[in-house]
Design a protein around this motif. Structure first.
Motif, PDB file in Angstrom:
ATOM      1  N   ASN A  36       3.604  -0.037  17.940  1.00  0.00           N
ATOM      2  CA  ASN A  36       3.305   0.887  18.671  1.00  0.00           C
ATOM      3  C   ASN A  36       4.214   1.234  19.923  1.00  0.00           C
ATOM      4  O   ASN A  36       4.256   2.546  20.144  1.00  0.00           O
ATOM      5  CB  ASN A  36       1.898   0.505  19.274  1.00  0.00           C
ATOM      6  CG  ASN A  36       0.751   0.843  18.191  1.00  0.00           C
ATOM      7  OD1 ASN A  36       0.482   1.716  17.715  1.00  0.00           O
ATOM      8  ND2 ASN A  36       0.237  -0.283  17.825  1.00  0.00           N
ATOM      9  N   SER A  43      -3.095   3.979  28.686  1.00  0.00           N
ATOM     10  CA  SER A  43      -3.631   2.569  28.008  1.00  0.00           C
ATOM     11  C   SER A  43      -5.270   3.060  27.620  1.00  0.00           C
ATOM     12  O   SER A  43      -5.893   2.002  27.115  1.00  0.00           O
ATOM     13  CB  SER A  43      -3.419   1.286  28.501  1.00  0.00           C
ATOM     14  OG  SER A  43      -2.071   1.211  28.870  1.00  0.00           O
ATOM     15  N   PRO A  80      -8.415   4.011  25.609  1.00  0.00           N
ATOM     16  CA  PRO A  80      -8.607   4.365  24.426  1.00  0.00           C
ATOM     17  C   PRO A  80      -9.029   5.956  24.067  1.00  0.00           C
ATOM     18  O   PRO A  80      -9.535   6.556  24.846  1.00  0.00           O
ATOM     19  CB  PRO A  80     -10.006   3.836  23.956  1.00  0.00           C
ATOM     20  CG  PRO A  80     -10.293   2.754  25.000  1.00  0.00           C
ATOM     21  CD  PRO A  80      -9.613   3.246  26.474  1.00  0.00           C
ATOM     22  N   PHE A  81      -8.295   6.307  23.081  1.00  0.00           N
ATOM     23  CA  PHE A  81      -8.011   7.719  22.605  1.00  0.00           C
ATOM     24  C   PHE A  81      -7.428   8.731  23.465  1.00  0.00           C
ATOM     25  O   PHE A  81      -7.519  10.024  23.287  1.00  0.00           O
ATOM     26  CB  PHE A  81      -9.558   8.025  22.392  1.00  0.00           C
ATOM     27  CG  PHE A  81     -10.397   7.283  21.407  1.00  0.00           C
ATOM     28  CD1 PHE A  81     -10.023   7.192  20.134  1.00  0.00           C
ATOM     29  CD2 PHE A  81     -11.307   6.461  21.616  1.00  0.00           C
ATOM     30  CE1 PHE A  81     -10.581   6.248  19.332  1.00  0.00           C
ATOM     31  CE2 PHE A  81     -11.928   5.610  20.695  1.00  0.00           C
ATOM     32  CZ  PHE A  81     -11.725   5.429  19.482  1.00  0.00           C
ATOM     33  N   THR A 127      -4.288  10.531  24.492  1.00  0.00           N
ATOM     34  CA  THR A 127      -3.020  10.774  23.986  1.00  0.00           C
ATOM     35  C   THR A 127      -2.276  11.793  24.634  1.00  0.00           C
ATOM     36  O   THR A 127      -3.086  12.945  25.087  1.00  0.00           O
ATOM     37  CB  THR A 127      -2.999  10.941  22.466  1.00  0.00           C
ATOM     38  OG1 THR A 127      -1.587  11.155  21.798  1.00  0.00           O
ATOM     39  CG2 THR A 127      -3.934  12.268  22.244  1.00  0.00           C
ATOM     40  N   THR A 172      -3.533   9.055  17.621  1.00  0.00           N
ATOM     41  CA  THR A 172      -4.786   8.899  17.860  1.00  0.00           C
ATOM     42  C   THR A 172      -5.217   8.448  19.268  1.00  0.00           C
ATOM     43  O   THR A 172      -6.413   8.356  19.426  1.00  0.00           O
ATOM     44  CB  THR A 172      -5.251   7.568  16.850  1.00  0.00           C
ATOM     45  OG1 THR A 172      -4.534   6.219  17.390  1.00  0.00           O
ATOM     46  CG2 THR A 172      -4.865   7.952  15.345  1.00  0.00           C
ATOM     47  N   ARG A 180      -4.742   5.567  20.204  1.00  0.00           N
ATOM     48  CA  ARG A 180      -5.098   3.855  20.395  1.00  0.00           C
ATOM     49  C   ARG A 180      -3.886   3.101  20.290  1.00  0.00           C
ATOM     50  O   ARG A 180      -4.197   1.754  20.596  1.00  0.00           O
ATOM     51  CB  ARG A 180      -5.894   3.732  18.920  1.00  0.00           C
ATOM     52  CG  ARG A 180      -7.175   4.228  18.483  1.00  0.00           C
ATOM     53  CD  ARG A 180      -8.305   4.162  19.590  1.00  0.00           C
ATOM     54  NE  ARG A 180      -8.387   2.662  20.013  1.00  0.00           N
ATOM     55  CZ  ARG A 180      -8.942   1.670  19.063  1.00  0.00           C
ATOM     56  NH1 ARG A 180      -9.516   1.926  18.187  1.00  0.00           N
ATOM     57  NH2 ARG A 180      -8.848   0.352  19.603  1.00  0.00           N
ATOM     58  N   ASP A 204      -3.814   1.286  23.731  1.00  0.00           N
ATOM     59  CA  ASP A 204      -5.081   0.430  23.879  1.00  0.00           C
ATOM     60  C   ASP A 204      -5.059  -0.766  23.391  1.00  0.00           C
ATOM     61  O   ASP A 204      -5.258  -1.761  23.664  1.00  0.00           O
ATOM     62  CB  ASP A 204      -6.089   1.228  23.469  1.00  0.00           C
ATOM     63  CG  ASP A 204      -7.595   0.651  23.376  1.00  0.00           C
ATOM     64  OD1 ASP A 204      -7.754  -0.157  24.322  1.00  0.00           O
ATOM     65  OD2 ASP A 204      -8.342   0.812  22.644  1.00  0.00           O
ATOM     66  N   ILE A 205      -4.459  -0.608  21.973  1.00  0.00           N
ATOM     67  CA  ILE A 205      -4.188  -2.049  21.047  1.00  0.00           C
ATOM     68  C   ILE A 205      -3.289  -2.730  21.819  1.00  0.00           C
ATOM     69  O   ILE A 205      -3.353  -3.936  21.740  1.00  0.00           O
ATOM     70  CB  ILE A 205      -3.677  -1.303  19.645  1.00  0.00           C
ATOM     71  CG1 ILE A 205      -4.933  -0.694  19.033  1.00  0.00           C
ATOM     72  CG2 ILE A 205      -3.257  -2.677  19.035  1.00  0.00           C
ATOM     73  CD1 ILE A 205      -4.593  -0.230  17.660  1.00  0.00           C
ATOM     74  N   LYS A 246      -4.744  -4.924  24.519  1.00  0.00           N
ATOM     75  CA  LYS A 246      -5.584  -5.678  24.143  1.00  0.00           C
ATOM     76  C   LYS A 246      -4.944  -6.979  23.745  1.00  0.00           C
ATOM     77  O   LYS A 246      -5.468  -7.891  23.819  1.00  0.00           O
ATOM     78  CB  LYS A 246      -6.759  -5.392  23.201  1.00  0.00           C
ATOM     79  CG  LYS A 246      -7.576  -4.231  23.861  1.00  0.00           C
ATOM     80  CD  LYS A 246      -8.525  -3.716  22.729  1.00  0.00           C
ATOM     81  CE  LYS A 246      -9.504  -2.802  23.630  1.00  0.00           C
ATOM     82  NZ  LYS A 246     -10.292  -1.875  22.635  1.00  0.00           N
TER      83      LYS A 246
END
Length: 109
Positions: free
Chosen positions: A11, A57, A59-60, A62, A70, A72, A75-76, A79
C-alpha cells in the motif's frame, strides 16, 4: 505476521508510485536502531496538502479519481502497524513526501 506487513509495503509503495510525476523518484531506506527498525518510503510527488493530512488514514478517504482507489490502503497500513506495536510519521511538502514506519526489531534467532 509477515503477511500483514506485506500489505503495508504494498500500500505505501503503491501510493508513492501513484504520486510520482514523470521522471520522479521513489526511495526506500531502512535503519535499525534499538528497539525499532525504521522503514522510510519517500517520493518526489506533489505532496499531501496540509488541509487533508489528518484524513489520509481515515477509512474510505481517497484523493484518487473514482475507480482508482478504495481509500482503504492507509487505513490498513495504520491498523497493521498498530497491531505490530509500531508507529508511522508522515512529512510532506511539494516535491517531497516521506512515510517513516517504525516497528519493533525482532532477532531472527
Amino acid at each position: 505476521m509477515p503477511g500483514e506487513l506485506n500489505q503495508v509495503w504494498t500500500n505505501i509503495i503503491d501510493n508513492a508510485i501513484d504520486a510520482l510525476p514523470s521522471g520522479g523518484m521513489l526511495t526506500i531506506h531502512t535503519t535499525r536502531g534499538e528497539p525499532f527498525i525504521t522503514i522510510s518510503v519517500g517520493d518526489t510527488g506533489d505532496g499531501i496538502p496540509e488541509e487533508i493530512k489528518e484524513q489520509i488514514s481515515d477509512p474510505f478517504f481517497t484523493t484518487k479519481d473514482v475507480g482508482k482507489g478504495t481509500g482503504r490502503g492507509l487505513d490498513i497500513v495504520n491498523k497493521v502497524i498498530s497491531n505490530h506495536k509500531g508507529a508511522i510519521d508522515v512529512e510532506s511538502k511539494p516535491g517531497f513526501t516521506i512515510f517513516d514506519i517504525c516497528i519493533p526489531a525482532v532477532d531472527a534467532n
